[in-house]
Design a protein around this motif. Structure first.
Motif, mmCIF file in Angstrom:
data_model
loop_
_atom_site.group_PDB
_atom_site.id
_atom_site.type_symbol
_atom_site.label_atom_id
_atom_site.label_comp_id
_atom_site.label_asym_id
_atom_site.label_seq_id
_atom_site.Cartn_x
_atom_site.Cartn_y
_atom_site.Cartn_z
ATOM 1 N N VAL A 55 26.555 127.204 160.798
ATOM 2 C CA VAL A 55 25.185 127.028 160.300
ATOM 3 C C VAL A 55 24.956 127.824 159.022
ATOM 4 O O VAL A 55 24.485 127.303 158.014
ATOM 5 C CB VAL A 55 24.156 127.426 161.375
ATOM 6 N N ASP A 61 24.110 125.098 153.672
ATOM 7 C CA ASP A 61 24.214 125.523 155.069
ATOM 8 C C ASP A 61 24.564 124.339 155.968
ATOM 9 O O ASP A 61 24.507 123.174 155.560
ATOM 10 C CB ASP A 61 22.914 126.189 155.527
ATOM 11 N N PHE A 63 23.022 123.055 158.598
ATOM 12 C CA PHE A 63 21.951 122.109 158.898
ATOM 13 C C PHE A 63 21.810 121.073 157.776
ATOM 14 O O PHE A 63 21.659 119.873 158.028
ATOM 15 C CB PHE A 63 20.623 122.838 159.099
ATOM 16 N N THR A 82 27.270 129.244 165.337
ATOM 17 C CA THR A 82 26.417 130.145 164.566
ATOM 18 C C THR A 82 26.200 131.465 165.275
ATOM 19 O O THR A 82 26.304 131.550 166.503
ATOM 20 C CB THR A 82 25.046 129.503 164.299
ATOM 21 N N LYS A 84 23.248 132.810 164.764
ATOM 22 C CA LYS A 84 21.795 132.778 164.922
ATOM 23 C C LYS A 84 21.456 132.485 166.374
ATOM 24 O O LYS A 84 22.003 131.558 166.969
ATOM 25 C CB LYS A 84 21.185 131.713 164.006
ATOM 26 N N GLU A 88 14.258 128.702 168.084
ATOM 27 C CA GLU A 88 13.819 127.721 167.092
ATOM 28 C C GLU A 88 15.008 127.171 166.301
ATOM 29 O O GLU A 88 15.047 125.996 165.956
ATOM 30 C CB GLU A 88 12.795 128.353 166.143
ATOM 31 N N ASP A 89 15.979 128.039 166.004
ATOM 32 C CA ASP A 89 17.167 127.593 165.269
ATOM 33 C C ASP A 89 18.009 126.645 166.118
ATOM 34 O O ASP A 89 18.523 125.638 165.624
ATOM 35 C CB ASP A 89 18.013 128.801 164.855
ATOM 36 N N GLU A 92 16.239 123.356 166.300
ATOM 37 C CA GLU A 92 16.350 122.644 165.029
ATOM 38 C C GLU A 92 17.700 121.934 164.938
ATOM 39 O O GLU A 92 17.788 120.793 164.486
ATOM 40 C CB GLU A 92 16.188 123.602 163.850
ATOM 41 N N TYR A 101 26.098 123.155 170.633
ATOM 42 C CA TYR A 101 25.718 124.307 169.832
ATOM 43 C C TYR A 101 26.376 125.529 170.460
ATOM 44 O O TYR A 101 26.051 125.886 171.585
ATOM 45 C CB TYR A 101 24.196 124.441 169.873
ATOM 46 N N LYS A 103 27.151 129.594 170.249
ATOM 47 C CA LYS A 103 26.733 130.843 169.631
ATOM 48 C C LYS A 103 27.927 131.787 169.527
ATOM 49 O O LYS A 103 28.689 131.951 170.470
ATOM 50 C CB LYS A 103 25.603 131.493 170.439
#
Length: 230
Positions: A55, A61, A63, A82, A84, A88-89, A92, A101, A103
């Motif tokens: 990300v 980036d 996104f 990511t 992050k 919210e990220d 998104e 996703y 982390k």
């Protein structure tokens, strides 16, 4: 799996090389670039089967890169990686059209397992003799080609959107247990996967809103139900 091509876009050269080598030792074909601009150019010339995108990168980036890819290819699976951790990220990322996703830090084995699970879902309709075409009120849904049609209008779905809608169609007018859906499609019923499923349900509702006889409802404390009125 030997013919599966993985595009890795990661600005940490050491981590990117580790990921590339990890995929290649498992008989994937992999290529690694360091930023979003290089990533989009490599996507266009190499035509990968799945993208693994960091990300936070310089130049462009993850996104922004995913939005570019999604503008011309609604079907290719995308996995974000990511550091992050804000909800919210994460949301998104799923709203853009991510299939998963991860982390940081994550294990290479976890990455491989996630990618294989996504690819199995993407290919399941082609390898199965089960029904892949549905009528949902005025809509026609083809899971194999990930297409939702209403008259002359077509909507290309992501693999996760198509899989979730198929699961709802296979259980039409029945309540789907929330945890069972998460385990079947995401492999885990943790908080982030649950929030991502909510995002996908919201998107499917938006796609189906032009037929007032079609509705995806919340069944409090249990899950979701796809209702089609006669």
């Amino acid at each position: 799996m030997g013919e599966i091509k993985v595009l890795i876009v990661e600005d940490d050269p050491y981590l990117g090389m580790m990921m590339k080598e990890c995929f290649e030792t498992r008989q994937f074909k992999a290529t690694h670039v360091l930023d979003g601009n290089q990533g989009f150019n490599r996507y266009l010339e190499w035509k990968p089967d799945i993208c693994v995108l960091d990300v936070m990168m310089p130049v462009k980036d993850g996104f922004s890169l995913a939005k570019e890819i999604r503008s011309i290819d609604k079907q290719i699976p995308i996995v974000f990686t990511t550091a992050k951790s804000l909800k919210e990220d994460v949301l998104e990322g799923f709203d853009i059209g991510a299939d998963d996703y991860l982390k940081k830090p994550f294990s290479m084995e976890e990455l491989i397992v996630r990618v294989k699970a996504i690819l199995r879902r993407s290919n399941s309709a082609l390898e199965s003799n089960t029904n892949t075409s549905y009528c949902i009120g005025r809509y026609e849904f083809d899971h194999t080609y990930q297409l939702l049609r209403l008259g002359k209008k077509e909507k290309k779905l992501t693999s996760m959107e198509a899989d979730l809608l198929k699961y709802l169609c296979d259980n039409l007018n029945q309540t789907l247990d929330r945890k069972a859906v998460l385990q079947k499609l995401w492999g885990d019923d943790n908080f982030f996967n649950a929030r991502s499923m909510d995002v996908f349900i919201t998107k499917l509702r938006r796609y189906l809103r032009e037929d007032t006889n079609v509705e995806i409802i919340n069944v409090r404390g249990k899950g979701y139900k796809l209702l089609v009125l006669d």
